[in-house]
Structure formats: structure tokens, C-alpha cells
Design an enzyme around this catalytic site. Sequence first.
Site, PDB file in Angstrom:
ATOM      1  N   ASP A  19       2.949 -10.531   5.723  1.00  0.00           N
ATOM      2  CA  ASP A  19       1.783  -9.728   5.335  1.00  0.00           C
ATOM      3  C   ASP A  19       1.022  -9.441   6.621  1.00  0.00           C
ATOM      4  O   ASP A  19       0.998 -10.260   7.535  1.00  0.00           O
ATOM      5  CB  ASP A  19       0.886 -10.490   4.349  1.00  0.00           C
ATOM      6  CG  ASP A  19      -0.107  -9.587   3.617  1.00  0.00           C
ATOM      7  OD1 ASP A  19       0.055  -9.396   2.392  1.00  0.00           O
ATOM      8  OD2 ASP A  19      -1.044  -9.075   4.270  1.00  0.00           O
ATOM      9  N   SER A  20       0.392  -8.270   6.692  1.00  0.00           N
ATOM     10  CA  SER A  20      -0.276  -7.901   7.944  1.00  0.00           C
ATOM     11  C   SER A  20      -1.708  -8.440   8.028  1.00  0.00           C
ATOM     12  O   SER A  20      -2.357  -8.333   9.056  1.00  0.00           O
ATOM     13  CB  SER A  20      -0.283  -6.378   8.101  1.00  0.00           C
ATOM     14  OG  SER A  20      -0.851  -5.791   6.963  1.00  0.00           O
ATOM     15  N   ASN A  28       3.509  -6.324  10.269  1.00  0.00           N
ATOM     16  CA  ASN A  28       3.659  -5.129   9.460  1.00  0.00           C
ATOM     17  C   ASN A  28       5.055  -5.168   8.811  1.00  0.00           C
ATOM     18  O   ASN A  28       6.058  -5.290   9.514  1.00  0.00           O
ATOM     19  CB  ASN A  28       3.523  -3.913  10.389  1.00  0.00           C
ATOM     20  CG  ASN A  28       3.600  -2.609   9.634  1.00  0.00           C
ATOM     21  OD1 ASN A  28       4.319  -2.476   8.636  1.00  0.00           O
ATOM     22  ND2 ASN A  28       2.864  -1.629  10.115  1.00  0.00           N
ATOM     23  N   ASP A  47       6.288  -6.216  -2.858  1.00  0.00           N
ATOM     24  CA  ASP A  47       5.141  -5.913  -3.732  1.00  0.00           C
ATOM     25  C   ASP A  47       4.039  -5.253  -2.899  1.00  0.00           C
ATOM     26  O   ASP A  47       2.997  -5.852  -2.646  1.00  0.00           O
ATOM     27  CB  ASP A  47       4.631  -7.198  -4.393  1.00  0.00           C
ATOM     28  CG  ASP A  47       3.500  -6.930  -5.390  1.00  0.00           C
ATOM     29  OD1 ASP A  47       3.414  -5.799  -5.903  1.00  0.00           O
ATOM     30  OD2 ASP A  47       2.704  -7.847  -5.642  1.00  0.00           O
ATOM     31  N   CYS A  73       2.854  -0.107  -7.557  1.00  0.00           N
ATOM     32  CA  CYS A  73       1.670  -0.147  -8.421  1.00  0.00           C
ATOM     33  C   CYS A  73       0.884   1.147  -8.268  1.00  0.00           C
ATOM     34  O   CYS A  73      -0.310   1.201  -8.541  1.00  0.00           O
ATOM     35  CB  CYS A  73       0.811  -1.369  -8.103  1.00  0.00           C
ATOM     36  SG  CYS A  73       0.189  -1.395  -6.426  1.00  0.00           S
ATOM     37  N   PHE A 119       4.563  -8.605   1.620  1.00  0.00           N
ATOM     38  CA  PHE A 119       3.211  -8.321   1.111  1.00  0.00           C
ATOM     39  C   PHE A 119       2.740  -9.506   0.264  1.00  0.00           C
ATOM     40  O   PHE A 119       2.486  -9.365  -0.936  1.00  0.00           O
ATOM     41  CB  PHE A 119       3.183  -7.021   0.285  1.00  0.00           C
ATOM     42  CG  PHE A 119       3.812  -5.829   0.970  1.00  0.00           C
ATOM     43  CD1 PHE A 119       3.096  -5.074   1.888  1.00  0.00           C
ATOM     44  CD2 PHE A 119       5.128  -5.460   0.703  1.00  0.00           C
ATOM     45  CE1 PHE A 119       3.667  -3.968   2.511  1.00  0.00           C
ATOM     46  CE2 PHE A 119       5.707  -4.359   1.320  1.00  0.00           C
ATOM     47  CZ  PHE A 119       4.971  -3.602   2.231  1.00  0.00           C
TER      48      PHE A 119
HETATM   49  N1  SAH Z   1       2.174  -9.899  -4.019  1.00  0.00           N
HETATM   50  C1  SAH Z   1       0.765 -10.209  -3.946  1.00  0.00           C
HETATM   51  C2  SAH Z   1      -0.117  -8.974  -3.943  1.00  0.00           C
HETATM   52  C3  SAH Z   1       0.154  -8.000  -2.824  1.00  0.00           C
HETATM   53  S1  SAH Z   1      -1.207  -7.005  -2.431  1.00  0.00           S
HETATM   54  C4  SAH Z   1       0.395 -11.182  -5.055  1.00  0.00           C
HETATM   55  O1  SAH Z   1       1.230 -11.480  -5.938  1.00  0.00           O
HETATM   56  O2  SAH Z   1      -0.733 -11.678  -5.072  1.00  0.00           O
HETATM   57  C5  SAH Z   1      -0.671  -6.087  -1.071  1.00  0.00           C
HETATM   58  C6  SAH Z   1      -0.691  -6.821   0.257  1.00  0.00           C
HETATM   59  O3  SAH Z   1      -0.062  -5.970   1.207  1.00  0.00           O
HETATM   60  C7  SAH Z   1      -2.054  -7.152   0.867  1.00  0.00           C
HETATM   61  O4  SAH Z   1      -2.139  -8.526   1.094  1.00  0.00           O
HETATM   62  C8  SAH Z   1      -2.093  -6.399   2.214  1.00  0.00           C
HETATM   63  O5  SAH Z   1      -2.651  -7.184   3.251  1.00  0.00           O
HETATM   64  C9  SAH Z   1      -0.628  -6.194   2.485  1.00  0.00           C
HETATM   65  N2  SAH Z   1      -0.250  -5.049   3.327  1.00  0.00           N
HETATM   66  C10 SAH Z   1      -0.636  -3.758   3.201  1.00  0.00           C
HETATM   67  N3  SAH Z   1       0.035  -2.979   4.095  1.00  0.00           N
HETATM   68  C11 SAH Z   1       0.870  -3.802   4.780  1.00  0.00           C
HETATM   69  C12 SAH Z   1       1.844  -3.602   5.804  1.00  0.00           C
HETATM   70  N4  SAH Z   1       2.105  -2.370   6.270  1.00  0.00           N
HETATM   71  N5  SAH Z   1       2.522  -4.663   6.262  1.00  0.00           N
HETATM   72  C13 SAH Z   1       2.274  -5.909   5.773  1.00  0.00           C
HETATM   73  N6  SAH Z   1       1.396  -6.150   4.789  1.00  0.00           N
HETATM   74  C14 SAH Z   1       0.689  -5.123   4.298  1.00  0.00           C
END
Ligand code: SAH
Length: 399
Positions: A253-254, A283, A304, A344, A231
Site C-alpha cells: 500500500d502506498s 505504489n 482491492d 468498487c 492495497f
Molecule cells: N483492502 C482494504 C481497503 C483498500 S482501500 C481493506 O479491506 O480494508 C484502498 C487502499 O489503496 C488505500 O489504503 C490507499 O492508501 C491505497 N492506494 C491507493 N492508490 C494506491 C497505489 N497506487 N499504490 C498503492 N496503494 C494505493
Amino acid sequence: MAQLILHPGKEKSILRRHPWIFAGAVARLDGRARPGDTVDVVAGGGKHAGEVLARAAWSPASQIRARAWSFDAIDPIDDAFFKRRIAAAVERRTALPELAGQQGLRLIHAESDGLPGVIADRYGDTVVVQLTSAGADKWRKAIVGALQKASGCARIYERSDSEVRGREGLEPVSGWLLGDPPAGDIAIDEHGVRMKVDIVAGHKTGFYLDQRDNRRLLRDLAAGKRVLNCFFYTGGFSLQALAGGATEVVSVDSSEPALATARDNLALNPQLDAGRAQWRAANVFDELRRLAEAGERFDLIVLDPPKFAPSASHVERASRAYKDINLNAFKLLAPGGLMMTYSCSGGVDLDTFQRIVARAALDAGRDARIVKRLQGAADHPIALAFPEGEYLKGLLVQA
Ligand code: SAH
């Protein structure tokens, strides 16, 4: 001024200085008030019967029917009030050495700074403000004026497009409130790494400032490590891992736009070895399984994820999602490896989260221990009277 009369017994949380008054606590409203208007909150029974206990913003559309501005019955809620509260919030940050010189800084953290519904983040000389409650919306002029004065910033942009506004009966609003749009991209320095901040379309006000300290911690742990960052959004943790000397950083990240921004951010930092970074648009739930099947191992893993449980009603589904990613991440963790895992979700408290991570370790057959509890940075304080402010919790676990 209209008076909000509480049911007998419902004054207890206000006496503890908790700012929310739920619909079920309200016996009646004496007088007229429009959304956002200030009302006196009056105890309906008990030893404080008839006393004004707080001044609050009336929000008839919301289940949180009023949010207290002040617990001082003689405090007038006016321009000067917002000036004082906002100046105090900014001064509290100035008083913390660890926040000194940060280009990206949360100046106002809503309830925890005594300003329900008001969020303000500073990126260089631009402040991004988010007004999420009827009261905050009503006082927007006073808030923006006070913010300009306290921050000294020439530009203020509004990002009041959070879905919680709908629950207050408010429409989404975005746009420049003060100053001209900057000529180029807005970018900040975080621990020596340059990061683009998309204040117009990025998550929150454009950046996850709350993870600042945790990104620093990751950097300090990364030397010589093979890192997996799940993520990654705009790549903050990934870039800090590279800065800390990771041998390889795989990021998942997706979101395709996130991938493009993360790559741009890496390009903004020629001091980092881009050859060590691998970005994957996938994903995380699937990718963790795939990596495990391929027999991959990582020394340092970051999880995260987005808010799986925005409220208590989502906790069961969210728990399964947290369990799934933590379980599969444990399978990928090299012996002696470290994992930073976060939630979060306001609806999942620290105890619940820790139990989920413990189950995940057990099911993965890993013996692990917490070496550090993690939380948001100091510019995201948690008012003692408002435990709901603790939305971000994390664990650094070692296998
Ligand atoms: N760690 C980051 C914030 C993460 S925000 C930082 O420090 O800035 C959450 C992220 O999860 C987003 O970018 C969103 O695109 C991604 N996301 C949500 N569901 C997801 C999934 N199932 N697989 C991959 N990424 C995902």
C-alpha cells in the site's frame, strides 16, 4: 407543500421506484422550497398526470434535484417516518443470521434501505453516521434520535466529510453527536481478528465493512499459500490470510499511515505469526512490475484498489488502471493460483469489469476462469429498484 412537476414521460423511473429525480426531469417547482425540504413529486403528463407519485427531498444545488423518501403520496415525512424506516433497516439485519453478533455492521445503506443520503455503521457501541444529501442533513435530528433508539448505542459520531456533500451545497461536518468519546481506540472483532477502527480519520466511516465476507473467503483459501495483498489499507485481508494459515503474506500500500495502522493491528493479534508478514509502502502499479521482474510467484493474490472511476466520465482511464494491475498480477500468479480482484467504482459495471479482467488474462498469456462472483456483504444490500447500489464487484479467478 411545494410541488415538483415532472416533464411528461419523466415519471417512468419514479413509477419504477427509482429514488433519483435528475435536473432534466424537472419541469418546474410550484411553490417555495428550501434545500432539504420535502416536496410532492407530480407527473406532468401521461396517464398519471397531476398525481403525486412520491415525496422527495429538494436539493436545488445538485444534478440529482430531488431524492424520494417515499412513493406513498400520503406518507408524511416526519420524525415518525424516520423512526420506522431506521427501525426496519436495523431489523432486516437482525433477521439475517450471518450478520448476527457482528461488532462491525452497516445499519443503514442509504438508497438501498429507503434512506437516500444516510449511511450508518456500528462499531461495538458506537454508531458512525454520514449524511450526504440535503434531505438527510435537514432531518439529522430525527435520524440521530431514531438511530440511537434502534441501535441501543450510547455514542453517535458524525462523519459527514464525504466530498459528495459539496455537490449538494453542504459543508463538511464531523464530531460527536451523542455520548462521550471513548477512552481508548475503537476496535472490532472480525472473524476472530481484532481490528482498530479510526472513526475520525479513517476511510469511509473508518473501516471497509463491505469486504467482510470476502476477507473470510480469503482466510478459508489461505492455508499453506504464499499470499500477495495489494492495497491493504489497515491490513484486513492480510491478517485474515495469516489467520487462515498462509505461509507468507506480502502486503503493498502506498500510504504510510495505513502501514502504521496495519502493523498496530497485527500487534493487537498475538495469535498471528507476525514473522510471516511483510509490509511494503509502495505504489502497487510499480511494485507488481518489480515483483514480476524479480520472478516472484504467489498462490493467492488480492487486488482491492480504491475507486478508480467515481463516475462514468472516468471509465476510460479507470479501465486502463484496472487492466494494468490485473495484467501484472496474472503474471505473478503461480500455476493453479487464485486471484481475488475487485472494483468498487460505481462507473464500472460488472460486465465491463469482467471484460477488463479477461483482457488482462489474455495479454498476460494466462488461461483463467471465474470460480466465484463476489460482492459486498449482506449489510450492504442492493435495492432491486436501485441498481446503482451495486458499486462493489469482484471475481475470484483461478489460473
Ligand atoms: N483492502 C482494504 C481497503 C483498500 S482501500 C481493506 O479491506 O480494508 C484502498 C487502499 O489503496 C488505500 O489504503 C490507499 O492508501 C491505497 N492506494 C491507493 N492508490 C494506491 C497505489 N497506487 N499504490 C498503492 N496503494 C494505493
